[in-house]
Every structure is written in structure tokens, then in C-alpha cells.
Design a protein around this motif. Structure first.
Motif, PDB file in Angstrom:
ATOM      1  N   HIS A 532       0.856  -1.195   0.000  1.00  0.00           N
ATOM      2  CA  HIS A 532       0.000   0.000   0.000  1.00  0.00           C
ATOM      3  C   HIS A 532       0.893   1.247   0.000  1.00  0.00           C
ATOM      4  O   HIS A 532       1.633   1.488   0.954  1.00  0.00           O
ATOM      5  CB  HIS A 532      -0.895  -0.045   1.251  1.00  0.00           C
ATOM      6  CG  HIS A 532      -1.830   1.107   1.380  1.00  0.00           C
ATOM      7  ND1 HIS A 532      -2.923   1.075   2.201  1.00  0.00           N
ATOM      8  CD2 HIS A 532      -1.859   2.332   0.806  1.00  0.00           C
ATOM      9  CE1 HIS A 532      -3.568   2.225   2.124  1.00  0.00           C
ATOM     10  NE2 HIS A 532      -2.931   3.006   1.289  1.00  0.00           N
ATOM     11  N   LEU A 584      -1.979  -1.209  -3.607  1.00  0.00           N
ATOM     12  CA  LEU A 584      -3.059  -0.250  -3.355  1.00  0.00           C
ATOM     13  C   LEU A 584      -2.423   1.123  -3.317  1.00  0.00           C
ATOM     14  O   LEU A 584      -1.271   1.247  -2.880  1.00  0.00           O
ATOM     15  CB  LEU A 584      -3.701  -0.526  -1.990  1.00  0.00           C
ATOM     16  CG  LEU A 584      -4.471  -1.829  -1.814  1.00  0.00           C
ATOM     17  CD1 LEU A 584      -4.553  -2.191  -0.337  1.00  0.00           C
ATOM     18  CD2 LEU A 584      -5.867  -1.691  -2.407  1.00  0.00           C
ATOM     19  N   THR A 586      -3.135   5.329  -2.212  1.00  0.00           N
ATOM     20  CA  THR A 586      -4.048   6.365  -1.699  1.00  0.00           C
ATOM     21  C   THR A 586      -3.374   7.721  -1.885  1.00  0.00           C
ATOM     22  O   THR A 586      -2.160   7.840  -1.743  1.00  0.00           O
ATOM     23  CB  THR A 586      -4.376   6.163  -0.204  1.00  0.00           C
ATOM     24  OG1 THR A 586      -3.169   5.905   0.519  1.00  0.00           O
ATOM     25  CG2 THR A 586      -5.337   5.017   0.012  1.00  0.00           C
ATOM     26  N   VAL A 640      -8.694   1.044   3.649  1.00  0.00           N
ATOM     27  CA  VAL A 640      -8.282   0.701   2.281  1.00  0.00           C
ATOM     28  C   VAL A 640      -7.456  -0.591   2.299  1.00  0.00           C
ATOM     29  O   VAL A 640      -7.651  -1.487   1.475  1.00  0.00           O
ATOM     30  CB  VAL A 640      -7.477   1.859   1.644  1.00  0.00           C
ATOM     31  CG1 VAL A 640      -6.868   1.426   0.317  1.00  0.00           C
ATOM     32  CG2 VAL A 640      -8.369   3.076   1.460  1.00  0.00           C
ATOM     33  N   GLY A 644      -9.774  -2.470   0.354  1.00  0.00           N
ATOM     34  CA  GLY A 644      -9.596  -1.849  -0.963  1.00  0.00           C
ATOM     35  C   GLY A 644      -9.358  -2.892  -2.047  1.00  0.00           C
ATOM     36  O   GLY A 644      -8.893  -4.000  -1.782  1.00  0.00           O
ATOM     37  N   GLU A 645      -9.694  -2.484  -3.280  1.00  0.00           N
ATOM     38  CA  GLU A 645      -9.536  -3.412  -4.409  1.00  0.00           C
ATOM     39  C   GLU A 645      -8.107  -3.323  -4.944  1.00  0.00           C
ATOM     40  O   GLU A 645      -7.590  -2.215  -5.165  1.00  0.00           O
ATOM     41  CB  GLU A 645     -10.537  -3.011  -5.496  1.00  0.00           C
ATOM     42  CG  GLU A 645     -10.647  -4.011  -6.619  1.00  0.00           C
ATOM     43  CD  GLU A 645     -11.603  -3.498  -7.692  1.00  0.00           C
ATOM     44  OE1 GLU A 645     -11.238  -3.521  -8.868  1.00  0.00           O
ATOM     45  OE2 GLU A 645     -12.726  -3.038  -7.327  1.00  0.00           O
ATOM     46  N   ARG A 648      -6.161  -0.580  -7.301  1.00  0.00           N
ATOM     47  CA  ARG A 648      -7.003   0.620  -7.367  1.00  0.00           C
ATOM     48  C   ARG A 648      -6.396   1.727  -6.502  1.00  0.00           C
ATOM     49  O   ARG A 648      -5.692   1.438  -5.523  1.00  0.00           O
ATOM     50  CB  ARG A 648      -8.388   0.258  -6.830  1.00  0.00           C
ATOM     51  CG  ARG A 648      -9.524   1.100  -7.345  1.00  0.00           C
ATOM     52  CD  ARG A 648     -10.819   0.303  -7.192  1.00  0.00           C
ATOM     53  NE  ARG A 648     -12.009   1.092  -7.392  1.00  0.00           N
ATOM     54  CZ  ARG A 648     -12.455   1.508  -8.582  1.00  0.00           C
ATOM     55  NH1 ARG A 648     -11.780   1.225  -9.667  1.00  0.00           N
ATOM     56  NH2 ARG A 648     -13.576   2.205  -8.673  1.00  0.00           N
ATOM     57  N   TYR A 650      -7.297   5.324  -4.212  1.00  0.00           N
ATOM     58  CA  TYR A 650      -8.401   5.984  -3.492  1.00  0.00           C
ATOM     59  C   TYR A 650      -7.933   7.358  -3.033  1.00  0.00           C
ATOM     60  O   TYR A 650      -6.861   7.485  -2.434  1.00  0.00           O
ATOM     61  CB  TYR A 650      -8.809   5.157  -2.266  1.00  0.00           C
ATOM     62  CG  TYR A 650      -9.334   3.789  -2.617  1.00  0.00           C
ATOM     63  CD1 TYR A 650     -10.695   3.560  -2.798  1.00  0.00           C
ATOM     64  CD2 TYR A 650      -8.457   2.714  -2.797  1.00  0.00           C
ATOM     65  CE1 TYR A 650     -11.176   2.300  -3.139  1.00  0.00           C
ATOM     66  CE2 TYR A 650      -8.930   1.456  -3.136  1.00  0.00           C
ATOM     67  CZ  TYR A 650     -10.283   1.256  -3.311  1.00  0.00           C
ATOM     68  OH  TYR A 650     -10.751   0.011  -3.653  1.00  0.00           O
ATOM     69  N   ILE A 705     -13.928   6.441  -2.056  1.00  0.00           N
ATOM     70  CA  ILE A 705     -13.706   5.769  -0.757  1.00  0.00           C
ATOM     71  C   ILE A 705     -14.997   5.758   0.064  1.00  0.00           C
ATOM     72  O   ILE A 705     -15.282   4.809   0.794  1.00  0.00           O
ATOM     73  CB  ILE A 705     -12.524   6.409   0.023  1.00  0.00           C
ATOM     74  CG1 ILE A 705     -12.192   5.518   1.228  1.00  0.00           C
ATOM     75  CG2 ILE A 705     -12.804   7.829   0.447  1.00  0.00           C
ATOM     76  CD1 ILE A 705     -10.894   5.852   1.898  1.00  0.00           C
ATOM     77  N   GLU A 708     -17.495   3.161  -2.062  1.00  0.00           N
ATOM     78  CA  GLU A 708     -17.060   1.764  -2.182  1.00  0.00           C
ATOM     79  C   GLU A 708     -16.663   1.162  -0.837  1.00  0.00           C
ATOM     80  O   GLU A 708     -16.849  -0.026  -0.597  1.00  0.00           O
ATOM     81  CB  GLU A 708     -15.877   1.655  -3.153  1.00  0.00           C
ATOM     82  CG  GLU A 708     -16.281   1.972  -4.578  1.00  0.00           C
ATOM     83  CD  GLU A 708     -15.125   1.851  -5.557  1.00  0.00           C
ATOM     84  OE1 GLU A 708     -14.084   1.233  -5.227  1.00  0.00           O
ATOM     85  OE2 GLU A 708     -15.272   2.391  -6.674  1.00  0.00           O
ATOM     86  N   LEU A 709     -16.077   1.982   0.051  1.00  0.00           N
ATOM     87  CA  LEU A 709     -15.591   1.415   1.319  1.00  0.00           C
ATOM     88  C   LEU A 709     -16.316   1.979   2.543  1.00  0.00           C
ATOM     89  O   LEU A 709     -16.053   1.580   3.670  1.00  0.00           O
ATOM     90  CB  LEU A 709     -14.076   1.656   1.461  1.00  0.00           C
ATOM     91  CG  LEU A 709     -13.208   1.154   0.286  1.00  0.00           C
ATOM     92  CD1 LEU A 709     -11.733   1.416   0.543  1.00  0.00           C
ATOM     93  CD2 LEU A 709     -13.416  -0.337   0.052  1.00  0.00           C
TER      94      LEU A 709
END
Ligand code: T46
Length: 757
Positions: A532, A584, A586, A640, A644-645, A648, A650, A705, A708-709
């Protein structure tokens, strides 16, 4: 997720459970002895012809001693651990029991009860604190394990009284002293562990435990919690003090049968505290307090109308429901006053004992005058006070709630501002964390002192430029995920010296990606592995008066700093596309909050204002930033990471846009209110030369975010700034040493001439 991802690593878990189990066992032995005070009441009544009032006073003598001493013990243990507290507490209880067994008269009985009270007061706050310290963030569960020991002890007390004390008389109390001696031996082992574990400096730990609510709200919430402790303990202790008489009178039971009935009640309470903590860790302590204190009311109201078996069933339910509140109340109170766990434990155990004893004494007198059933009808209404829970602040416990399965995380830059917030939150949620940090100028291990002694935390001093060190650390710790926050982050410094930014942010990220890829392959490409990368919204460039950055906004970095972050974002994406590394990303807006290094706008304003120095505002102060409270950001990052996917990105924003000048004015007004001095702090504002290439406006569209989350920021800018200013006012110990670090307090970011070499 990998096989290891589903739970804590075996070693840390074993340590946690060994310590919690030891503390619970000692608590059990201690409370068996303690519960005998009330369990032998029928014998005392027979032998000394005591009235209900005298019996109530005996409970009072025990509890008043305990309640008055406990806060003092708590204050002492906040300053330094007391390795002898547990054995000493047990020893005093032991002597109390011997006195009780031998007492020739009522005054000596009182002395015995008081000695047991002294023992409890030394024992409880410290034992509860050890349980919390060992819990790895599962505070509710730790309190449950600790308290179930006590409640099992309380339940076993009457059982032993029924079969040993009642048939053989008071001297058989001596039997228990043998068991207690065994308990002391075990306690000694636990105390030994406590003494030798690494301890952060108490002050640094206090400074590092995060923010608190404004004092008034904390005080109000503590008062409400105190009333709830009163409710719970006045209720349970007066019930247990008079239970034996109540059932003897109502159903014509023998002394032995009445002790069995008391066992049902106290045993149910043991079950209650056992479930209350873990449930609290899942759904939040506040919800548990609500359900248990209010939920018990209808059952209690039914009690006087039930037949014998109905009473047994109701007793079971009441015991479970009411006792499940206690771990939650304690955890909630501890969260309200970070860093003063000892004091809070002391006050709450003191209150618990004191209120119970006071109620027993008062109700004893009432029982003499109006009968025992009357006392019951009063007790039945006590839980109604649970409505006061609506005044408790919900936000306090949000960050401490465990979410999802636990993992082993390698956090880079965990001694920095955002990294340390992630480390603290992750540990509090039960994740194991390895903090990898090069300890450069903006790092500070005091930021993570609050988790420094947790078995879930480890520190590795390493530089991202050292690939060998990265390989060694990944092989040694075998993390389930890498959370990459380490970076040179200050835009002004990137203008004066971009080289360090390219090395750490670009080459460092490249090294980490390669080391992580090698680790991921070595581990057999575990499905749950994540890399991440924590980045910035500055990669998207500068906005005009309208619009927001989405994840699809084209990259347009404009400062050396943001260019290096854009480069590292691209590397991370490339490693996903090319090598399949599960990544991931962010991109966050401007963070602020506790532990912010004093080079960024918010701490610069607070500290310059405090020192009466000019507050530098670049240009006209019209640049706009979207402000995100750092603890909200840490929560978003873990969200995330957990949900999180893969592949992807965010955007994480605070939904709090403000012009620099407006933000500065808000801080000045807060300081006028919280630290009024001379004139208004706004007089110190000084408009200075602008930053070269100063981005006009950043604003995040957080739809992805959020939708989806399901994540949203929890604090408004006004509330977050209030907490931040309050934190800086209370934590001079933390920021004072940082003022002498290189570049702090100087105007940076104006050197546009190239550096030689
Ligand atoms: C230090 C200072 C700053 N400013 C202005 C400059 C900016 O418009 C704003 C915030 O500056 P600061 O340096 O605190 O933060 P940014 O340059 O916006 O960048 C920060 O937020 C992003 C997302 C990151 O990614 C960076 O790592 C982080 O440093 O206040 C002043 O007016 N006076 C001052 O003394």
C-alpha cells in the motif's frame, strides 16, 4: 489473506494470553478471599447476633477502605510500575482473612474486613493496568479476562462457604489461606514480567497517547460513567450482601442453599464480564453499556414476583446482563483520559467498591426498618440511571474498535507524523506492527511511545536506500502487508534541496518495491499480500476556484516534492501491471493533528503564536487546502488496506476546504480562548514572500472511498483544530526538543539557485 493473516502471530499471542491468564488467576484467588466477607454473613449473624445494619456496616468498612486507597494507588502506578503491588495486596487480604477467622468480637471483624479492603485497593488498579498493557489493543477483552477472574472468585467464594465454612465454622477460613499462598507464588511471576518489560518514559507515553476531548466534556463523561459504576455496583453489591437473607426469608432456604443461590448470581456475573469485553471490542463499549444497564431493568422488576425457580432463572439473566457492562465502562473511561490508566482504574475500582459498600450500609439500615423485600424494590430501579449514557461522547471509542482480521504490517516511516498515527491505531486494533524508520530529522520515537512496550510492536532502524537491510527485515518479520509512508514530505525543503527527495521517495520506493516483490515471491505469492503506497493529492497539480481531484485526474506535479511522489506512484502501478504485485494506492489531502512536526503550517502557527513570534503567511494567504485530521486518515488507510480493491487508488480528503488565512485565523481565535495572552493572536499574522510555484488550491472528491468502502472523515475542521491546539498546549514536553532540530523556525523554500555538485 495468508494463513498467518487470520490471527496474531503465535509468539505475541502466547505472551498476551500468558500474562492475561496469570492476572486473571491471581484476581480469582484474591476475590475468593474477598468474597468470603459477605459469604460468611449468616454465620456471623448467628454467632454475634448482628443486625442487618451491622452487616451492612461490615461491608462498608471493607469497601470504604478499598475505595479511598485505590485512586492513590492509581496515581502512583501512572508514575512508575509497582512490581510489589500485587503480592502486597494479596498478602494484606490474606492477613484480613486470618483476622476474620479468629475474630473474637465485632470490632475485630471490622478490622479484618478493612485489611481485606486494603488488599483489594492495592491489587485491583495495578492488576487491571497490567492486563491492559499486555492486551495488544484489545482492551475490552483484556478487562474481561481480568475481571472474569474476579467474578469467578466471587462466585466460588459462596460455594466454598456453603461446603466448608457453613458446616465447619469460621476457623475453616484458614483453608483458604493455603490457596492464597499458592496465588502469591503465581502473582510473583506476573509481577516479575511486569518489572522487566521495556517501559517508555511515563511522560513521553502520556504525550504520545493522542488527543482528548475538551476538558469539560471529559469531566462530564467521567461523571456519567461514575454514576453508571455506582448503578452497577450499588445494585450488585447490595444484592449480593442481602441475597442470602432475601432467599432465606422468601423461600425458606437453608444457609447452604442460600449460598448456592448466591453462587448462581455471582457465577452469572462472571459470565457477563467474560462476554462484555470482547463484544465491546467488536461493537464498541458504548453499545454494551447501553444494552446491559438498561436491559437489566425489566428483569429486575420481575424478580420480586417470581417463584423459586423463576428467581433462579432471573438471577442468571440479571447477573450476565448487568456484569457485561463493567469491562466496557472501564475501557470507555480509560479512552477518555489517555495516559492516565492507573488513575482511572483507581477511581473506578474505588467508586465500585465505595458505592457498593455505601449502598450496603444504607440498605442494611432500611432492611432493619422496612424488611428485606423493600430493599429489593429500591435496587430494582437503580439501572434506570442507565439513560444517562446518552450524554457519553461516541467519537472517543471509534478509533479503538477492532475491525476485520488482524495482520502483521510493515509500516515504513512509522516514527513520522502520519506513519505514527497508523502505527498507534493498527496496534490498538490488534495488528502486529513492524515500524521501519530511518529516524531522519522529522522522525520521533516519542510519537509511538504509547505502543512501544506492546508485544505487537517492533522497531527496525533502516534506510530505504539500503536494499540489503530491507531484504533482511522482510525475511525476518515476514509481514502480510507493507504500508509505505516513509518519504521526504516538506514542499519547502524540496525547493531548497530536491536531491534527498529523489533518493528517498523515488529510489527508496523502487528499493522497497523490489524487496517486497522478492518477499512476496518467496512466500509463494500469498493472495492476501498488499503493498500500500501512501501518496499525496499534490501529484494532481493545482486547481482553479472550482473542481475537485478525482482518481482519474491526470497527473500534473509542480513541485520537486510532488514530482517525486508522482514518480513513486507510477513505479507502484508499474510493479502491479508488470509483475502482478498486489498494490493499493491512496492520495491524501493536507493532514493536521497531534505529533505534527513543527515545520508545517498548523504547528508553525500554533507554536509561533504561543511564543509571540510573527506567524508567516505565504503570499496573500489565499491558497486553499483540504484539511484532513490525521487520525481520520490513519483510519482510512487501514480501511483501504483491509477492504480496498487490488490495483485501485483511493483519494482521501477531509471534506474541509479552507483558505490558509482563514485557517490561521481560526487557530488564533482558538488560542485567544484557550491561552489568552496580551491581545488577540491575529496581531501576529505577517504576510511574507510567497512560495515559488505555490499551488493555488487542492480539493479532494472523496466519492470513491465513501461509496465503495463506506469511509468518511469523523471530525469537522473546527473540532479537529480545537483538539490539535489543545494537544499542543498540553504536550510541550513533546514539541520543545524539536525546536532545535535543523531548519525548524527558519523560512525554508526560497533558495531557487541551484545547489553545487
Ligand atoms: C509552512 C507554511 C506554509 N504556508 C502555506 C503553504 C501552503 O499553502 C499551506 C500549507 O503548507 P504546508 O507546508 O504545511 O503543506 P503543503 O505544502 O500544502 O503540503 C502538505 O500537504 C500535502 C498534501 C503533502 O503531501 C505534503 O507532504 C505536506 O507537507 O500553508 C504558509 O503560509 N506559511 C508557512 O509557514
Amino acid at each position: 489473506m495468508t494463513a498467518a493473516t487470520g490471527g496474531l502471530r503465535a509468539s505475541a499471542q502466547a505472551t498476551v494470553w500468558a500474562v492475561l491468564g496469570g492476572v486473571a488467576l491471581c484476581h480469582c484467588i484474591n476475590d475468593i478471599m474477598q468474597s468470603l466477607v459477605s459469604a460468611i454473613y449468616p454465620l456471623l449473624e448467628e454467632e454475634f447476633r448482628l443486625s442487618y445494619a451491622q452487616i451492612g456496616f461490615l461491608t462498608f468498612a471493607f469497601t470504604v477502605t478499598a475505595s479511598l486507597l485505590q485512586p492513590f494507588v492509581g496515581v502512583v502506578t501512572d508514575k512508575r510500575p509497582l512490581p510489589l503491588a500485587l503480592p502486597l495486596g494479596m498478602a494484606s487480604t490474606l492477613v484480613g482473612i486470618v483476622v476474620l477467622a479468629k475474630a473474637p468480637s465485632y470490632p475485630v471483624l471490622i478490622l479484618g474486613a478493612m485489611l481485606i479492603g486494603v488488599g483489594s485497593s492495592i491489587f485491583h488498579p495495578e492488576a487491571s493496568r497490567i492486563a491492559r498493557a499486555a492486551s495488544g489493543g484489545r482492551y475490552g477483552t483484556a478487562q474481561s479476562v481480568f475481571q472474569v477472574g474476579g467474578n469467578v472468585g466471587h462466585a466460588v467464594g459462596p460455594l466454598l462457604a456453603a461446603f466448608i465454612v457453613a458446616p465447619f465454622g469460621r476457623p475453616s477460613l484458614m483453608f483458604f489461606t493455603i490457596g492464597a499462598a499458592l496465588g502469591i507464588a503465581i502473582l510473583w511471576r506476573v509481577a516479575e514480567w511486569h518489572r522487566t518489560r521495556p517501559k517508555p518514559a511515563a511522560r513521553a507515553a502520556r504525550a504520545a497517547e493522542g488527543t482528548a476531548l475538551p476538558k469539560g466534556r471529559v469531566l462530564g463523561a467521567l461523571v456519567v460513567l461514575g454514576i453508571l459504576v455506582f448503578t452497577k455496583n450499588a445494585y450488585t453489591s447490595s444484592l449480593s450482601s442481602f441475597y442470602t437473607f432475601y432467599v432465606i426469608e422468601r423461600f425458606g432456604l437453608t444457609a447452604q442453599q442460600s449460598q448456592l443461590m448466591l453462587f448462581v448470581f455471582l457465577g452469572a456475573m462472571a459470565l457477563g464480564v467474560m462476554v462484555g469485553g470482547p463484544i465491546g471490542d467488536r461493537i464498541g463499549p458504548l453499545a454494551v453499556i447501553w444494552v446491559s444497564i438498561l436491559g437489566v431493568l425489566p428483569f429486575t422488576l420481575m424478580l420480586p414476583y417470581a417463584n423459586l425457580w423463576g428467581s433462579v432463572a432471573l438471577t442468571l439473566v440479571i447477573g450476565i446482563v448487568i456484569a457485561s457492562a463493567f469491562p466496557a465502562i472501564l475501557v470507555f473511561a480509560q479512552e477518555l483520559v489517555p495516559g492516565r490508566v492507573g488513575l482511572i482504574n483507581g477511581i473506578f475500582f474505588g467508586l465500585a467498591f465505595g458505592m457498593g459498600g455505601l449502598a450496603a450500609a444504607a440498605l442494611g439500615a432500611l432492611a432493619d426498618a422496612h424488611g428485606i423485600e423493600f430493599v429489593y424494590r429500591i435496587c430494582a430501579w437503580l439501572p434506570a440511571l442507565g439513560v444517562l449514557t446518552i450524554f457519553l461522547p461516541r467519537g472517543v471509542v471509534r478509533a479503538h474498535r477492532a475491525v476485520g482480521p488482524t495482520m502483521k504490517l510493515l509500516v515504513t516511516g512509522g516514527a513520522g507524523f502520519i506513519g505514527s498515527a497508523v502505527v498507534r491505531l493498527a496496534v490498538s486494533r490488534g495488528h502486529e506492527v513492524v515500524n521501519l524508520d530511518a529516524l531522519t530529522y522529522a522522525a520521533n520515537l516519542a510519537n509511538v511511545a504509547s505502543v512501544g512496550s506492546s508485544p505487537l510492536y517492533a522497531f527496525e532502524h533502516a534506510d530505504l536506500r539500503d536494499r540489503g537491510a530491507l531484504d533482511r527485515i522482510l525475511a525476518a518479520h515476514r509481514p502480510d502487508a507493507v504500508l509505505h509512508l516513509a518519504a521526504e514530505s516538506h514542499v519547502d525543503r524540496s525547493i531548497d534541496g530536491p536531491g534527498a527527495f529523489v533518493e528517498t521517495n523515488v529510489l527508496g520506493t523502487f528499493n522497497l518495491l523490489e524487496a517486497a516483490r522478492a518477499h512476496w515471491l518467496r512466500e509463494g505469492r500469498p493472495e492476501g499480500f498488499r503493498f500500500h503506497h501512501v501518496s499525496t493529492d499534490e501529484v494532481f497539480g493545482s486547481l482553479g476556484v472550482a473542481g475537485q481531484f478525482t482518481e482519474e485526474t491526470p497527473y500534473d506535479p509542480r513541485s520537486p516534492y510532488s514530482a517525486t511522489k508522482a514518480a513513486s506512484d507510477h513505479l507502484v502501478r508499474a510493479w502491479h501491471e508488470t509483475y502482478g504485485l498486489p498494490v493499493l494506492l491512496t492520495n491524501c489531502s493536507n493532514n493536521y493533528g497531534p505529533f505534527h512536526f513543527p515545520e508545517k503550517l498548523v504547528p508553525v502557527v500554533i507554536l509561533n503564536a504561543l511564543h509571540g513570534r510573527p506567524i508567516p503567511v505565504y503570499g496573500k494567504g489565499e491558497n486553499v487546502r483540504d484539511w484532513l485530521y490525521v487520525e481520520d486518515h490513519a483510519d482510512a488507510l487501514l480501511t483501504v488496506l483491509e477492504r480496498g480493491e487490488v490495483g485501485r487508488s483511493y483519494n482521501i480528503g477531509g471534506e474541509n476546504e479552507a483558505r490558509n488565512i482563514d485557517l490561521v485565523r481560526v487557530i488564533c481565535r482558538l488560542l485567544d480562548e484557550m491561552r489568552p495572552e496580551g491581545g488577540p493572536h491575529e496581531r501576529l499574522i505577517a504576510f511574507v514572500q510567497d512560495r515559488p510555484g505555490h499551488d493555488a488550491r487542492y480539493a479532494i472528491d472523496p466519492s470513491r472511498i465513501r461509496e465503495e468502502l463506506g469511509w468518511r472523515p469523523s471530525v469537522t475542521l473546527e473540532e479537529g483544530l480545537r483538539r490539535t491546539v489543545d494537544w499542543y498546549l498540553r504536550n510541550e514536553d513533546w514539541w520543545r526538543p524539536l525546536l532545535s532540530r535543523e531548519g525548524v523556525g527558519q523560512r525554508l523554500g526560497t533558495a531557487v539557485e541551484p545547489v553545487a555538485g
